[in-house]
Scaffold this motif. Structure first.
Motif, PDB file in Angstrom:
ATOM      1  N   ASP A   1       0.606  -1.481   0.173  1.00 55.58           N
ATOM      2  CA  ASP A   1       0.296  -0.156   0.014  1.00 55.58           C
ATOM      3  C   ASP A   1       0.666   0.966  -0.251  1.00 55.58           C
ATOM      4  O   ASP A   1       0.459   1.877  -0.425  1.00 55.58           O
ATOM      5  CB  ASP A   1      -1.168   0.167   1.314  1.00 55.58           C
ATOM      6  N   LYS A   2       2.236   1.003   0.593  1.00 57.06           N
ATOM      7  CA  LYS A   2       2.962   2.018   0.868  1.00 57.06           C
ATOM      8  C   LYS A   2       3.112   2.762  -0.832  1.00 57.06           C
ATOM      9  O   LYS A   2       3.677   3.494  -0.802  1.00 57.06           O
ATOM     10  CB  LYS A   2       4.353   1.964   0.777  1.00 57.06           C
TER      11      LYS A   2
ATOM     12  N   ALA B   1       2.225   7.540  -2.826  1.00 57.50           N
ATOM     13  CA  ALA B   1       2.595   8.181  -4.615  1.00 57.50           C
ATOM     14  C   ALA B   1       3.296   9.936  -4.458  1.00 57.50           C
ATOM     15  O   ALA B   1       3.989   9.758  -5.892  1.00 57.50           O
ATOM     16  CB  ALA B   1       1.521   7.656  -5.530  1.00 57.50           C
ATOM     17  N   ASP B   2       2.736  10.504  -3.864  1.00 59.82           N
ATOM     18  CA  ASP B   2       3.184  11.844  -4.249  1.00 59.82           C
ATOM     19  C   ASP B   2       4.846  11.739  -4.068  1.00 59.82           C
ATOM     20  O   ASP B   2       5.194  13.256  -4.014  1.00 59.82           O
ATOM     21  CB  ASP B   2       2.334  12.315  -3.033  1.00 59.82           C
ATOM     22  N   ARG B   3       5.411  11.102  -2.900  1.00 64.21           N
ATOM     23  CA  ARG B   3       6.274  10.921  -3.198  1.00 64.21           C
ATOM     24  C   ARG B   3       7.468  10.536  -4.249  1.00 64.21           C
ATOM     25  O   ARG B   3       8.479  11.457  -4.919  1.00 64.21           O
ATOM     26  CB  ARG B   3       7.152  10.276  -1.623  1.00 64.21           C
ATOM     27  N   ALA B   4       6.549   9.973  -4.782  1.00 63.62           N
ATOM     28  CA  ALA B   4       7.572   9.649  -5.828  1.00 63.62           C
ATOM     29  C   ALA B   4       7.325  10.330  -7.344  1.00 63.62           C
ATOM     30  O   ALA B   4       7.599  10.424  -7.657  1.00 63.62           O
ATOM     31  CB  ALA B   4       6.857   8.270  -5.603  1.00 63.62           C
TER      32      ALA B   4
ATOM     33  N   GLY C   1      14.717   1.566   4.675  1.00 62.70           N
ATOM     34  CA  GLY C   1      13.836   0.724   5.194  1.00 62.70           C
ATOM     35  C   GLY C   1      14.189  -0.974   3.908  1.00 62.70           C
ATOM     36  O   GLY C   1      14.157  -0.516   2.914  1.00 62.70           O
ATOM     37  N   GLN C   2      13.894  -2.004   5.020  1.00 68.64           N
ATOM     38  CA  GLN C   2      14.045  -3.486   3.636  1.00 68.64           C
ATOM     39  C   GLN C   2      13.202  -3.836   2.935  1.00 68.64           C
ATOM     40  O   GLN C   2      13.452  -3.457   1.633  1.00 68.64           O
ATOM     41  CB  GLN C   2      14.059  -4.869   4.596  1.00 68.64           C
ATOM     42  N   PHE C   3      12.078  -3.110   2.456  1.00 67.06           N
ATOM     43  CA  PHE C   3      11.136  -2.439   1.927  1.00 67.06           C
ATOM     44  C   PHE C   3      11.455  -1.561  -0.026  1.00 67.06           C
ATOM     45  O   PHE C   3      11.372  -2.404  -0.869  1.00 67.06           O
ATOM     46  CB  PHE C   3       9.736  -2.040   2.041  1.00 67.06           C
ATOM     47  N   ALA C   4      12.077  -0.639   0.637  1.00 67.05           N
ATOM     48  CA  ALA C   4      12.864   0.061  -0.454  1.00 67.05           C
ATOM     49  C   ALA C   4      14.336  -0.859  -1.114  1.00 67.05           C
ATOM     50  O   ALA C   4      14.150  -0.642  -2.338  1.00 67.05           O
ATOM     51  CB  ALA C   4      13.727   1.250   0.367  1.00 67.05           C
TER      52      ALA C   4
END
Lengths: 471, 249, 383
Positions: free
Chosen positions: A115-116, A121-124, C257-260
């Motif tokens: 979900d992140k 998405a605004d950060r991307a 973190g790990q996810f990135a």
């Protein structure tokens, strides 16, 4: 293998005549029954699957997955029983159970939160925009800022409503003084024609803010004569707490930027070019240094040349082990040591890449030496040649082309690696990337990104072609 | 009975691989097709089960027009026509069993076959087929560990799984050494005689053709040059088929 | 004819000279920009000694620390409190004066204590504060003596007397894994899982899109050929970006973190695996497909029997190979915010805790070598 026969089980006649005993053996230690029935690999796999699953579950405290372990355990008992009776069961069910344990815990351990991806998405968005509009080249341009004075709180002597600039451009305000939230008509004449024009507000201490209408930034386009008219509202440009009621000299500001020249490489573009050059140079120098050490090492690390006596064999094992250890340390980690040693900069990167490449090339080279054809060696040996002569006349001619191919391949890899050495201060374009990341200069990162992609892909292609011709 | 009527094949690049070929094959014949490389042997065999679409002409097997069959009908017809290939066409990484089973695909329930589930009688049939070609013990080996001759025998077993009326063999022995060639051709001959399966086999060597064939057809540049018994090929005919410089082996 | 040959020879000679000059210029340029300074390797070697030594002596095992302490009341100035009663035998601490005025210097002796052990003297000030005083070591008889200066701060306050603590500290018991080792193992497992998740995600995407990059599948019509070239170009461009560079962006997007790290590796792995997969598809043997069709198989059966068995083993082999590569990458992806052991390694390096960092590096070496061997064994059996 659902339909494989099992000659394995037949090897242990006593156990295979007592299927319950096999099942009972697998009850305390999963896989034991299978192992004693002769299916070593099967038994070991079952044991490892259960042991690893339990270890992960206990570590991550995932009690809910214990039902899967129970399933694998029960299946293992049934499997031992079946195996003793001569049927080999499909191992897909326990494999799936193990995979579920592994992936569920993997998902948790690595903190996967899909979900992140969308929620943030605004950060991307700025990153993506930066990638799509890399700051590599820009068009030469000039800009102008023209102000028309306006007083908040009228004095006795307000400024003129029309301001004329040097080149004849005029700004005319419907009123040259008033209060915050007053509506003001701004007319411009003689500006650069047919151009996107921005309206700003400058407060008495020179701070500028772009004017908005209904939350949108005001933007107008001048006509053929360079004229425009726009309605604005006087903004609150000085905090109320600072408002003494005295007249304040504000100004309406007109910003225009026009392109006057062709495309040229921007400042960041030049930086990218410089650092890309450095990146390629680091790879070139490191690869060249590595060759000098890797070639002699490769002969020492080649079993076929080193097995003539125990001392040489020992040397072979020691060198091989060292090469394997060094090879498995990423050059980025080696770079940390060299940054401390010789200081920040490309030299540290060169040394780190050199060390890693010696190990990598040494291994590849030595494998080539091991693969050489013994015919010529025998032929030279029969002439009474010594070790060095054998190497020079029978070994070198066979290994030089593959050596060259591997070296080009390594250079290619080293270019990739040196793009990241800058992350720890080892020089190259990575240095720019971390800096720009901290400053959120995504357009500049975009330029670096595209340069890496194109140059590395190009080198990749060239090196592949060169290697094709060599081998 | 197989009837080939005026079959022609012109490839996209304009090559005329078959030029108005007609002949009839009676049930139980061992028909060998000879000719140089590129003379149209492979094209002819592949036109019969329509792996290659003939440009014109008709092919009729036991009264059914193969050339006019719909895709579903074609699959039904193909079940009756076994085929053996020059390069064996085995899946090298799969087991011998699975390769043999591939010959039965036209009969099997498609969904169960996708999962690799086969009825018991089919497994029994596969075992018998492997026995026929003399390698029953290789069922669980990977195909690529077998020798060339054994691989071709797996290819024959695969064709046997179809219980074919007609067996097409496209240069079945040209990738094999002479001794193995004979053993493979003997298995084909046995199938021909024991089960009365019609054989259409293309071969390179005249000597092999004369040993096994009941009838020989020769192709040159897509044109039928000869049709007759194995003894009827004399020096003159030979030169016609293989060219002036050829030497008999 | 002769002349033509001569011209050719001259041209070839000229070409070689030009190539040689280009290479020399490239080296001159490279030496210049990379600031090669080989003597520094020797002159600055002392700077590298501590870090290399610490890397070579990783922090793996520790012993339990045992502590024994003796506390006596010590009134300063005299009369401000009760003087301590000193036993005459057994382990005991004996000050030369039982009380003293500020700024006096006394000798503290200890008898029959644990031999050859570090001793630390401490003042326990009123109000739970501590003041370190002299250090010593007991001899073989368990005796020590130390001079102690009575500083004014030691004076009694509000009727509470300062106490003198004598602490003996030694390591004992069996060795057990150090805290560093425990963290390292946890982070290494995390790292292996990061690589596993990234490779798995990448497989799910690479399997379908690899067909677009396979010439034998796409090269049948003009549109397909265009898609083939586009797909191949994208694979090649994406492949040339290091996962670490990707991680720079994903760390901002998804947070450190790990996810990135997983996502950064996933993107690079997709490109790389797609290329390898499409090459595997291109190299399939068409013969078995022909055989299956000739036997009357339908399209699905032909794929299941003739195509899948040919592409699944190389697909699995490439996936395992990439898992192996990703484990290597994930050991360093933490440097730019990707989590895993790299992040821990960087933390320790920033703290200049090089022997802790050494533990992590050795753990990486061991895991990478093991996985390298395991994966090449599995691949050998598959292909």
């Amino acid at each position: 293998m659902p339909e494989s026969n099992n000659s394995d089980a037949a090897q242990s006649p006593r156990l295979s005549s007592a299927p319950w005993l096999a099942a009972a053996l697998s009850l305390p230690i999963p896989g034991l029954g299978q192992t004693l029935l002769g299916a070593m690999g099967r038994g070991a796999s079952i044991f490892l699957a259960v042991a690893i699953s339990i270890a992960i579950i206990l570590w991550q405290d995932l009690a809910s997955l214990f039902s899967l372990i129970a399933f694998i355990w029960l299946w293992n008992i049934w499997d031992a029983y079946s195996l003793a009776r001569g049927t080999t069961r499909s191992f897909l069910p326990p494999l799936f159970a193990t995979l579920i344990v592994v992936y569920v815990s993997g998902w948790i351990i690595t903190e996967i939160e899909p979900d992140k991806l969308f929620g943030q998405a605004d950060r991307a968005a700025p990153i993506a925009r930066g990638m799509l509009s890399p700051d590599f080249a820009e068009q030469e341009s000039e800009s102008r800022k023209e102000r028309g004075a306006f007083e908040v709180h009228c004095s006795n002597n307000p400024p003129p409503t029309t301001t004329t600039r040097n080149d004849g451009a005029t700004i005319t305000l419907s009123s040259s003084c008033g209060e915050v939230d007053d509506t003001l008509l701004v007319e411009g004449n003689g500006f650069w024609p047919n151009l996107e024009t921005e309206i700003w507000w400058a407060n008495p201490i020179g701070q500028e803010q772009r004017l908005t209408k209904a939350g949108e930034q005001i933007s107008i386009t001048t006509d053929d004569q360079g004229a425009f008219t726009v309605e604005i509202v006087v903004p609150l440009a000085i905090p109320l707490s600072h408002d003494t009621g005295e007249p304040q000299p504000h100004a309406v500001q007109i910003n225009q930027t026009r392109i006057i020249g062709g495309w040229q490489i921007s400042e960041n573009g030049w930086l990218v070019i410089e650092k890309m050059g450095e990146t390629i140079a680091i790879a070139l120098v490191a690869t060249s240094f590595a060759i000098f050490f890797a070639i002699p090492l490769s002969f020492v690390a080649a079993r076929n040349l080193m097995s003539s006596n125990p001392i040489m064999l020992l040397v072979y094992y020691v060198v091989r082990t060292i090469l394997n250890i060094v090879r498995s340390v990423e050059s980025l980690i080696i770079a940390i040591v060299f940054v401390v040693w010789v200081g920040l900069g490309p030299f540290a990167g060169v040394m780190a890449l050199t060390i890693h490449s010696i190990a990598a090339l040494g291994k590849l080279y030595s494998e080539q030496v091991e693969n050489i054809d013994f015919g010529p060696i025998e032929a030279i040996r029969t002439t009474g040649a010594n070790w060095w002569q054998i190497v020079a006349y029978a070994v070198l001619p066979q290994v030089v082309p593959p050596f060259l191919a591997f070296t080009i391949y390594r250079w290619d890899i080293n270019v990739r690696m040196s793009t990241i050495l800058g992350f720890v201060g080892g020089g190259g374009i990575g240095f720019l990337i971390v800096q720009w990341q901290r400053l959120a200069q995504w357009e500049a990162i975009g330029a670096a990104f595209w340069s890496i992609m194109i140059i590395v892909a190009l080198l990749d292609y060239v090196s592949a072609k060169a290697r094709e011709r060599l081998v | 009975m197989l009837e080939i009527k005026n079959v022609s094949k012109v490839y996209k690049d304009g090559t005329r691989a078959l030029n108005n070929v007609s002949f009839t094959v009676q049930d139980g014949e061992f028909l060998v097709i000879i000719g140089l490389s590129g003379s149209g042997k492979s094209t002819l065999l592949r036109c019969i089960n329509r792996l290659i679409e003939p440009t014109s002409g008709q092919i009729i097997l036991d009264g059914t027009d193969i050339t006019a069959a719909t895709p579903t009908e074609l699959r039904q017809i193909r079940r009756d026509i076994g085929m053996i290939f020059q390069q064996f066409n085995l899946v090298k990484r799969s087991s011998v069993m699975r390769n043999v089973m591939a010959g039965r695909l036209g009969y099997l329930n498609p969904w169960l076959s996708l999962l690799g589930i086969f009825p018991k009688e089919e497994r029994e049939r596969a075992r018998r087929a492997l026995e026929t070609v003399g390698i029953p013990d290789k069922a669980n080996n990977r195909a690529d560990v077998l020798s060339g001759g054994q691989q071709q025998r797996v290819g024959i077993a695969r064709a046997l799984m179809q219980e074919p009326k007609l067996l097409l063999a496209d240069e079945p022995v040209s990738a094999l050494d002479p001794a193995t060639s004979h053993s493979v051709l003997k298995y084909i001959e046995e199938i021909n005689q024991a089960s009365n399966v019609t054989i259409l086999c293309s071969l390179h060597f005249l000597s092999l053709a004369r040993t096994y064939a009941t009838r020989i057809i020769a192709l040159k540049d897509g044109i039928m040059m000869f049709d007759g018994g194995p003894d009827e090929i004399n020096e003159k005919r030979f030169k016609e088929i293989y060219g002036e410089d050829a030497v008999r082996v | 004819m002769e002349k033509q040959k001569e011209t050719q020879l001259v041209l070839r000679y000229g070409r070689n000279v030009i190539i040689a000059i280009v290479i020399m210029v490239a080296y001159a340029f490279s030496f210049n920009v990379t600031q090669i300074d080989l003597p520094r390797l020797v002159t600055d070697f002392p700077k590298a000694v501590p870090i290399i030594r610490d890397f070579m002596t990783p922090d793996l095992l520790a012993r339990a620390e045992q502590v024994e302490s003796y506390v006596i009341d010590y009134p300063v100035p005299c009369g401000s409190g009760q003087e301590a009663a000193i036993p005459t035998s057994g382990p005991r601490i004996v000050p030369s004066q039982l009380c003293s005025e500020p700024k006096a210097v006394i000798t503290v002796e200890g008898f029959d204590l644990k031999p050859n052990t570090d001793v630390q003297l401490r003042w326990l000030l009123p109000g739970d504060r501590r003041l370190r005083s002299a250090k010593s070591t007991t001899d073989a008889q368990g005796y020590f003596s130390a001079e102690v200066e009575i500083r004014p701060i030691v004076a009694a306050k509000d009727g509470n007397v300062t106490r003198l603590e004598t602490e003996l500290q030694w390591e004992s018991g069996s060795l057990f894994p150090s805290e560093t080792l425990k963290i390292t193992i946890a982070k290494i497992v995390e790292t292996i899982f990061m690589a596993l998740m990234a490779t798995t995600f990448a497989c799910f995407i690479a399997v379908p899109i690899s067909f677009f990059g396979a010439r034998n599948i796409m090269g049948r019509g003009p549109i397909g050929t265009v898609i083939y070239y586009i797909a191949r170009t994208i694979f090649n461009l994406m492949r040339s970006i290091e996962a670490l560079v990707m991680a720079v962006m994903f760390a901002i997007w998804l947070g450190f973190g790990q996810f990135a790290g997983v996502m950064a590796m996933t993107v690079v792995t997709i490109a790389s695996l797609s290329k390898l997969f499409s090459e595997a598809i291109e190299s399939i043997d068409e013969g078995p497909i022909e055989a299956a069709v000739a036997a009357g198989a339908n399209r699905l059966q032909a794929i299941a029997y003739a195509v899948l068995p040919q592409i699944i083993p190389p697909f699995i082999a490439f996936a395992i190979y990439h898992w192996d590569i990703n484990v290597r990458i994930s050991t360093i992806i933490g440097f730019v915010g990707g989590g895993g052991i790299g992040l821990q390694l960087q933390t320790w390096i920033n703290q200049l805790a090089y022997n802790k960092a050494g533990t992590a590096v050795w753990a990486i070496v061991i895991v990478v070598i093991i996985l390298d061997n395991v994966s090449s064994q599995i691949r050998k059996r598959l292909v």
